[in-house]
Design an enzyme around this catalytic site. Structure first.
Site, PDB file in Angstrom:
ATOM      1  N   SER A  39       0.852  -1.184   0.000  1.00  0.00           N
ATOM      2  CA  SER A  39       0.000   0.000   0.000  1.00  0.00           C
ATOM      3  C   SER A  39       0.892   1.240   0.000  1.00  0.00           C
ATOM      4  CB  SER A  39      -0.885  -0.012   1.255  1.00  0.00           C
ATOM      5  OG  SER A  39      -1.682   1.147   1.314  1.00  0.00           O
ATOM      6  N   SER A  41       2.781   2.150  -2.555  1.00  0.00           N
ATOM      7  CA  SER A  41       3.962   1.971  -3.409  1.00  0.00           C
ATOM      8  C   SER A  41       3.809   2.632  -4.779  1.00  0.00           C
ATOM      9  CB  SER A  41       4.267   0.477  -3.595  1.00  0.00           C
ATOM     10  OG  SER A  41       3.181  -0.188  -4.225  1.00  0.00           O
ATOM     11  N   SER A 111      -2.137  -7.693  -3.605  1.00  0.00           N
ATOM     12  CA  SER A 111      -1.962  -9.128  -3.897  1.00  0.00           C
ATOM     13  C   SER A 111      -0.693  -9.670  -3.226  1.00  0.00           C
ATOM     14  CB  SER A 111      -1.937  -9.387  -5.404  1.00  0.00           C
ATOM     15  OG  SER A 111      -1.184  -8.445  -6.126  1.00  0.00           O
TER      16      SER A 111
END
Length: 208
Positions: A39, A41, A111
């Site tokens: 999160s 990135s 993911s």
């Protein structure tokens, strides 16, 4: 009696217009660009910039954003490991359909588990799954924290948050890895250009 998890009395319906015909119509080849990372990135930033760049080239794409999908398709799922797996499985199946339609599907999701990403890769023909790893340091992602989620996770108000108290499993053989250069993050246009160059090199942006 209906058996939801054991559908045996079903048959594949073939149609006269197939993937090859759709790709010729669009003059592009369907594929899935799967953007993964922590999160903060830059996954969504890259997805939107890439979609804009493809649009400017006359290429049709569609973004499957992890947060957006949890407002509809996956709104019944939480963040336990099994729910995360089902979340990714559903997105993988939808992405496969978009690729079969001839679109360049851009999936933007944390993911975190390698086996789930690999399962999505296995759904598509060889070379049609392009994994893009946003390899940004946790410290950078946490310093951004646009949604305030890291702060909540550090305070113990969010459990199972990737990178804090739940693991992120880095890709082992991704097609594209995006990193800082000399401590500086590339501009969104440069990130998109890197992916577009890959798509052009691999022949996805035209049909011979």
């Amino acid at each position: 009696m209906s058996t939801l998890n054991n559908s045996t009395n079903i048959f594949w319906q073939e149609c006269p217009v197939g993937k090859v015909e759709r790709q010729k119509l669009l003059n592009q080849k369907g594929c899935v660009v799967w953007i993964t990372g922590l999160s903060g990135s830059g996954k969504s930033t890259l997805a939107c910039s890439l979609s804009r760049e493809l649009h400017s080239k006359g290429k049709l794409s569609y973004i499957l954003d992890g947060d957006n999908l949890r407002h509809g398709l996956n709104k019944d799922l939480g963040f336990k490991a099994e729910d995360r797996t089902e979340n990714i499985r559903r997105v993988g199946e939808v992405a496969k359909l978009f690729a079969d339609a001839g679109l360049i599907c851009i999936a933007s999701l944390i993911s975190p588990y390698r086996k789930d990403r690999d399962a999505c890769r296995a759904m598509l023909p060889e070379a049609s799954f392009i994994e893009v790893f946003m390899n940004m340091p946790l410290e950078l992602c946490e310093s951004r924290d646009a949604k305030g989620l890291y702060k909540l996770a550090r305070a113990g108000k969010i459990k199972g948050f990737t990178g804090i108290d739940d693991p992120y499993e880095r890709p082992l053989n991704c097609e594209i890895e995006i990193e800082q250069k000399d401590g500086v993050c590339p501009k969104p246009a440069a990130l998109a250009g890197q992916v577009v160059s890959y798509l052009e090199e691999k022949g996805f942006l035209q049909v011979e």
